[in-house]
Design a protein around this motif. Structure first.
Motif, short mmCIF file in Angstrom:
data_model
loop_
_atom_site.label_atom_id
_atom_site.label_comp_id
_atom_site.label_asym_id
_atom_site.label_seq_id
_atom_site.Cartn_x
_atom_site.Cartn_y
_atom_site.Cartn_z
N CYS A 87 23.04 -3.47 -15.58
CA CYS A 87 23.21 -2.45 -16.10
C CYS A 87 23.07 -2.11 -17.66
CB CYS A 87 24.65 -1.81 -15.58
SG CYS A 87 25.94 -3.20 -16.24
N HIS A 88 22.97 -0.92 -18.11
CA HIS A 88 23.08 -0.99 -19.49
C HIS A 88 24.52 -0.92 -20.20
CE1 HIS A 88 18.96 -0.43 -20.08
NE2 HIS A 88 18.93 0.71 -19.34
N ASP A 94 33.51 1.87 -17.69
CA ASP A 94 32.75 2.35 -16.57
C ASP A 94 32.22 1.34 -15.76
OD1 ASP A 94 33.21 5.09 -17.97
OD2 ASP A 94 31.15 4.94 -18.78
N LEU A 96 30.21 0.44 -11.96
CA LEU A 96 29.21 1.03 -11.21
C LEU A 96 29.39 0.29 -9.89
CD1 LEU A 96 26.28 0.57 -13.75
CD2 LEU A 96 27.22 2.70 -13.01
N ASN A 102 20.31 -0.22 -5.05
CA ASN A 102 19.94 -0.47 -6.11
C ASN A 102 19.30 -1.75 -6.57
OD1 ASN A 102 23.37 0.67 -6.26
ND2 ASN A 102 21.79 1.76 -7.66
N GLN A 105 17.16 -2.91 -9.61
CA GLN A 105 17.21 -1.70 -10.52
C GLN A 105 18.23 -1.94 -11.75
OE1 GLN A 105 18.43 1.66 -8.23
NE2 GLN A 105 16.32 1.72 -7.01
N ALA A 107 21.19 -0.20 -12.62
CA ALA A 107 22.11 0.86 -11.84
C ALA A 107 22.78 1.99 -12.58
CB ALA A 107 23.32 0.12 -11.24
N GLY A 108 22.56 1.83 -14.07
CA GLY A 108 23.19 2.81 -15.00
C GLY A 108 23.61 2.38 -15.93
N GLN A 109 24.43 2.94 -16.79
CA GLN A 109 25.36 2.61 -17.89
C GLN A 109 26.78 2.05 -17.36
OE1 GLN A 109 25.58 5.46 -21.07
NE2 GLN A 109 23.48 4.99 -21.94
N GLY A 110 27.15 1.22 -17.86
CA GLY A 110 28.45 0.62 -17.36
C GLY A 110 28.91 -0.44 -17.88
#
Ligand SMILES: [Zn+2]
Length: 284
Positions: A87-88, A94, A96, A102, A105, A107-110
């Protein structure tokens, strides 16, 4: 420079995975299906100041070298990058919730990821911030969190535990938490901004009242408006407050051992990131 310990009885040991040196924790090694490793800065191909196993894509290193280092790290665990999830990281709290969908990948920001899916390998990068590895052997669920002082102020460790309990059905009491290699109180001088933010979260404990190097205290050795902050102790308390059954502190300072680990503080910001990976192996 201190000699980096290879073993702390009952806590961690140094091993070779593939051809890479890693640290592994005794308490995470009882479950034969759980794979985990804290990598070091050794065994990669990046050049100084990123020498050599830098996994950070955003630190200024050659992307080809970073990619090759990732391949080595996953290969050392007998897996492929397409099975890892990252993740970023943004110094948030946060969390995830990661699933097999996922895999491969971002997975997003967290700053924490949790999963109960086998074959999903959580992967994060560190250089002084605190890695927190979470394991519930009953539910076969895992978590990985990243806590610098900002994430600690936001209680990212507690947030990750609560996510495992509320979203994955874990019992907090069943969870073992490991606080991995990161900057120790010995090397972590902080100023008034950090002191005030920490005092707001831990109001009983002020830098003003700190006693030099006393175990179990958040602050020590205050002089001239500065203090030395113990992020291991702060995160240990947050994990216990979240109900975690057992908290293991590695006690390995990345700044003291910058020959083994990347240290943002010891290397004045020009450095790489070492990896921490954990995941449940898929059973045939
Ligand atoms: Zn240190």
């Amino acid at each position: 420079m201190l000699t980096t310990p290879f073993r702390k009885k009952g806590v961690f040991r140094h091993e070779v995975a593939g051809r890479l040196p890693v640290y592994r924790f005794d308490q995470l090694s009882n479950d034969p299906h759980l794979a985990h490793a804290v990598f070091t800065r050794l065994g990669g191909i990046s050049r100084p100041p990123f020498a050599s196993l830098n996994l950070g894509h955003t630190v200024g290193d050659d992307p080809t070298a970073v990619q090759a280092n990732h391949t080595r790290v996953y290969g050392a665990l007998g897996i492929h990058g397409s099975q890892a999830v990252t993740c970023h990281m943004t110094h948030s709290a946060d969390v995830l919730l990661v699933t097999a969908a996922n895999k491969g990948q971002v997975a997003g920001q967290g700053d924490a990821m949790v999963t109960a899916d086998a074959g999903v390998y959580l992967s994060m990068r560190f250089a002084d911030c605190v890695p927190i590895l979470l394991h519930d052997p009953q539910r076969k669920a895992i978590g990985l969190a990243h806590a610098g002082w900002r994430g600690t102020v936001k209680d990212v460790a507690g947030a990750a535990v609560r996510s495992m309990v509320n979203q994955l059905g874990c019992s907090a009491q069943a969870i073992t938490a490991v606080i991995g290699p990161s900057i120790g109180r010995c090397c972590y001088q902080v100023g008034q901004d950090v002191i005030q933010a920490m005092e707001a979260v831990f109001p009983q404990e002020t830098a003003q009242a700190a006693v030099e190097d006393q175990d179990g205290r958040l602050f020590s050795r205050r002089n001239g408006g500065y203090a030395y902050l113990d992020l291991w102790e702060a995160n240990r308390r947050q994990l216990e407050a979240a109900g975690v059954g057992r908290v293991i502190v590695a006690g390995l300072c990345t700044a003291c051992h910058a020959d083994f680990f990347f240290s943002h503080r010891a290397e004045r910001g020009r450095t790489g990131r070492f990896g921490v990976v954990l995941g449940y192996r898929e059973q045939a």
